[in-house]
Design a protein around this motif. Structure first.
Motif, PDB file in Angstrom:
ATOM      1  N   TYR A  54      19.398   4.898 -13.500  1.00 17.11           N
ATOM      2  CA  TYR A  54      18.630   5.727 -13.926  1.00 17.11           C
ATOM      3  C   TYR A  54      18.241   5.871 -15.519  1.00 17.11           C
ATOM      4  CZ  TYR A  54      18.118   8.479  -8.817  1.00 17.11           C
ATOM      5  OH  TYR A  54      17.978   8.514  -7.622  1.00 17.11           O
ATOM      6  N   ALA A  55      19.519   5.161 -15.559  1.00 17.80           N
ATOM      7  CA  ALA A  55      19.295   5.031 -16.782  1.00 17.80           C
ATOM      8  C   ALA A  55      18.358   4.190 -17.649  1.00 17.80           C
ATOM      9  CB  ALA A  55      20.870   4.751 -17.732  1.00 17.80           C
ATOM     10  N   GLU A  56      18.298   3.412 -17.003  1.00 16.15           N
ATOM     11  CA  GLU A  56      16.694   1.934 -16.970  1.00 16.15           C
ATOM     12  C   GLU A  56      15.601   2.576 -16.444  1.00 16.15           C
ATOM     13  OE1 GLU A  56      17.470  -0.945 -18.288  1.00 16.15           O
ATOM     14  OE2 GLU A  56      19.329  -0.319 -18.413  1.00 16.15           O
ATOM     15  N   LYS A  57      16.183   3.430 -15.378  1.00 12.95           N
ATOM     16  CA  LYS A  57      14.932   4.111 -14.882  1.00 12.95           C
ATOM     17  C   LYS A  57      14.873   5.922 -15.094  1.00 12.95           C
ATOM     18  CE  LYS A  57      10.840   5.159 -13.016  1.00 12.95           C
ATOM     19  NZ  LYS A  57       9.455   5.680 -13.663  1.00 12.95           N
ATOM     20  N   SER A  58      14.140   6.404 -15.722  1.00  9.95           N
ATOM     21  CA  SER A  58      14.766   7.581 -15.716  1.00  9.95           C
ATOM     22  C   SER A  58      13.082   7.845 -14.724  1.00  9.95           C
ATOM     23  CB  SER A  58      14.049   8.697 -16.659  1.00  9.95           C
ATOM     24  OG  SER A  58      14.019   9.572 -16.765  1.00  9.95           O
ATOM     25  N   VAL A  59      13.813   9.512 -13.415  1.00  8.45           N
ATOM     26  CA  VAL A  59      12.955   9.519 -12.568  1.00  8.45           C
ATOM     27  C   VAL A  59      12.823  11.103 -12.554  1.00  8.45           C
ATOM     28  CG1 VAL A  59      13.035  10.232 -10.137  1.00  8.45           C
ATOM     29  CG2 VAL A  59      13.791   7.800 -10.652  1.00  8.45           C
ATOM     30  N   SER A  60      11.641  11.727 -12.735  1.00  8.76           N
ATOM     31  CA  SER A  60      11.748  12.115 -13.217  1.00  8.76           C
ATOM     32  C   SER A  60      11.657  13.799 -11.829  1.00  8.76           C
ATOM     33  CB  SER A  60      10.173  13.498 -13.658  1.00  8.76           C
ATOM     34  OG  SER A  60       9.143  12.651 -12.718  1.00  8.76           O
ATOM     35  N   LEU A  61      12.078  13.564 -11.102  1.00 12.17           N
ATOM     36  CA  LEU A  61      13.059  14.327  -9.526  1.00 12.17           C
ATOM     37  C   LEU A  61      13.541  15.484  -9.720  1.00 12.17           C
ATOM     38  CD1 LEU A  61      11.345  12.141  -6.823  1.00 12.17           C
ATOM     39  CD2 LEU A  61      10.368  14.112  -7.674  1.00 12.17           C
ATOM     40  N   ASN A  62      14.140  16.180  -9.293  1.00 10.85           N
ATOM     41  CA  ASN A  62      15.913  17.091  -8.919  1.00 10.85           C
ATOM     42  C   ASN A  62      15.897  16.487  -8.246  1.00 10.85           C
ATOM     43  OD1 ASN A  62      17.339  19.187  -9.475  1.00 10.85           O
ATOM     44  ND2 ASN A  62      16.633  20.692  -8.745  1.00 10.85           N
ATOM     45  N   LEU A  63      16.811  15.404  -8.737  1.00 10.69           N
ATOM     46  CA  LEU A  63      18.134  14.765  -7.698  1.00 10.69           C
ATOM     47  C   LEU A  63      19.404  15.128  -7.938  1.00 10.69           C
ATOM     48  CD1 LEU A  63      16.817  11.060  -8.586  1.00 10.69           C
ATOM     49  CD2 LEU A  63      15.971  12.689  -6.348  1.00 10.69           C
ATOM     50  N   MET A  64      19.643  14.794  -6.632  1.00  7.56           N
ATOM     51  CA  MET A  64      21.485  15.094  -6.442  1.00  7.56           C
ATOM     52  C   MET A  64      21.945  14.198  -5.648  1.00  7.56           C
ATOM     53  SD  MET A  64      23.247  18.464  -4.709  1.00  7.56           S
ATOM     54  CE  MET A  64      24.281  18.192  -3.605  1.00  7.56           C
ATOM     55  N   THR A  65      23.078  13.299  -6.122  1.00  9.98           N
ATOM     56  CA  THR A  65      23.850  12.010  -6.112  1.00  9.98           C
ATOM     57  C   THR A  65      25.329  12.299  -5.769  1.00  9.98           C
ATOM     58  OG1 THR A  65      22.947  10.272  -7.449  1.00  9.98           O
ATOM     59  CG2 THR A  65      24.819   9.842  -7.019  1.00  9.98           C
ATOM     60  N   THR A  66      25.599  12.029  -4.095  1.00 15.42           N
ATOM     61  CA  THR A  66      26.649  12.251  -3.722  1.00 15.42           C
ATOM     62  C   THR A  66      27.561  11.423  -2.615  1.00 15.42           C
ATOM     63  OG1 THR A  66      25.416  13.146  -1.640  1.00 15.42           O
ATOM     64  CG2 THR A  66      25.887  14.638  -3.295  1.00 15.42           C
ATOM     65  N   ALA A  67      28.434  10.874  -2.491  1.00 13.98           N
ATOM     66  CA  ALA A  67      29.319   9.676  -2.144  1.00 13.98           C
ATOM     67  C   ALA A  67      29.029  10.423  -0.488  1.00 13.98           C
ATOM     68  CB  ALA A  67      30.448  10.110  -1.823  1.00 13.98           C
ATOM     69  N   VAL A  68      29.021   8.932   0.065  1.00 10.64           N
ATOM     70  CA  VAL A  68      28.585   9.352   1.562  1.00 10.64           C
ATOM     71  C   VAL A  68      30.105   9.244   2.581  1.00 10.64           C
ATOM     72  CG1 VAL A  68      27.946   8.178   3.701  1.00 10.64           C
ATOM     73  CG2 VAL A  68      26.333   7.821   1.486  1.00 10.64           C
ATOM     74  N   ALA A  92      27.466   5.885  -1.741  1.00  9.65           N
ATOM     75  CA  ALA A  92      26.722   7.471  -2.715  1.00  9.65           C
ATOM     76  C   ALA A  92      24.969   6.953  -2.420  1.00  9.65           C
ATOM     77  CB  ALA A  92      27.179   7.244  -3.963  1.00  9.65           C
ATOM     78  N   VAL A  93      24.530   7.913  -2.288  1.00  5.96           N
ATOM     79  CA  VAL A  93      23.121   8.561  -1.585  1.00  5.96           C
ATOM     80  C   VAL A  93      22.206   9.253  -3.333  1.00  5.96           C
ATOM     81  CG1 VAL A  93      23.678   9.950   0.020  1.00  5.96           C
ATOM     82  CG2 VAL A  93      21.590   8.840  -0.639  1.00  5.96           C
ATOM     83  N   SER A  94      21.828   9.385  -3.389  1.00 10.63           N
ATOM     84  CA  SER A  94      20.818  10.424  -4.415  1.00 10.63           C
ATOM     85  C   SER A  94      18.977  10.971  -4.296  1.00 10.63           C
ATOM     86  CB  SER A  94      20.648   9.717  -5.840  1.00 10.63           C
ATOM     87  OG  SER A  94      19.673  10.070  -6.296  1.00 10.63           O
ATOM     88  N   GLU A  95      19.446  11.575  -4.039  1.00 16.51           N
ATOM     89  CA  GLU A  95      17.915  12.309  -3.029  1.00 16.51           C
ATOM     90  C   GLU A  95      17.674  13.617  -3.438  1.00 16.51           C
ATOM     91  OE1 GLU A  95      18.608  12.451   1.395  1.00 16.51           O
ATOM     92  OE2 GLU A  95      18.264  10.447   1.413  1.00 16.51           O
ATOM     93  N   PRO A  96      16.627  14.107  -3.458  1.00 14.46           N
ATOM     94  CA  PRO A  96      15.840  14.920  -3.982  1.00 14.46           C
ATOM     95  C   PRO A  96      17.238  16.533  -3.630  1.00 14.46           C
ATOM     96  CG  PRO A  96      14.482  14.239  -3.373  1.00 14.46           C
ATOM     97  CD  PRO A  96      15.124  13.301  -2.915  1.00 14.46           C
ATOM     98  N   MET A  97      17.309  17.443  -4.090  1.00 17.31           N
ATOM     99  CA  MET A  97      18.017  18.767  -4.102  1.00 17.31           C
ATOM    100  C   MET A  97      17.463  19.305  -2.638  1.00 17.31           C
ATOM    101  SD  MET A  97      20.009  19.061  -7.433  1.00 17.31           S
ATOM    102  CE  MET A  97      20.361  20.918  -7.401  1.00 17.31           C
TER     103      MET A  97
END
Length: 185
Positions: A54-68, A92-97
């Motif tokens: 995400y530091a390389e490619k910003s994504v303008s969605l409200n995302l949450m990263t959690t361990a699986v 880990a997974v990053s998906e919209p909140m």
């Protein structure tokens, strides 16, 4: 119940704002994207690698990263597309909140880099691109570098926000400019 939900949402928002100001660094302060001689994959936890992407490619969605939770009966199949996680060390997974948005970025660290290609193929063929029920991620790529497997799927309707090719480029940058394998559907 409403108060508890409000507190949880407030805490999540605070953590999100705090995370936005951080650079992609590991806990010891070393840069995740710096490839040292002999290092074949990015260092750090799956969550830290997602932050580096995400530091390389910003994504303008409200995302949450959690361990699986790999011990959970359903989480590995739902998030990773894997029935068997015996080759997986952590994920880990990053998906919209909130809302039904077909977007999922997953990072898996396998126990042995020799298994990365097999795990990548299993993830590619096992993930449900319609897991959100009412929406579908119609573009999908799975990439590997050393013992890291990254799966990214998104609805092509988000092309103005992010594409699988942009996440591939971001992951490539995090990996020091090269990947071992790229699979797509």
């Amino acid at each position: 119940m409403k108060k508890l939900l409000a507190v949880i949402l407030a805490a999540t928002m605070l953590l999100s704002f705090a995370a936005c100001g951080k650079n992609a660094e590991t806990n010891d302060g070393s840069d995740i994207s710096t490839e040292e001689p002999g290092v074949t994959a990015p260092a750090g936890t799956p969550e830290e690698i997602i932050d580096a992407v995400y530091a390389e490619k910003s994504v303008s969605l409200n995302l949450m990263t959690t361990a699986v939770d790999l011990e959970d009966e359903y989480a590995p199949k739902y998030n990773l597309g894997l029935d068997d996680v015996s080759k997986v060390k952590e994920a880990a997974v990053s998906e919209p909140m909130m809302g039904s948005q077909a977007y999922s970025l997953v990072v898996v660290r396998v126990n042995d880099a020799a298994d990365a290609e097999d795990v990548a193929n299993e993830m590619l063929n096992g993930i449900d691109q319609r897991k959100w029920i009412c929406v579908e991620a119609d573009t999908l790529k799975v990439m590997t570098k050393g013992d890291i497997v990254l799966l990214f799927m998104v609805d092509s309707g988000f092309a103005d926000t992010v594409t699988v090719d942009e996440i591939e480029a971001a992951f490539t940058a995090v990996c020091g400019g090269s990947l071992d394998l790229v699979l797509s559907k």
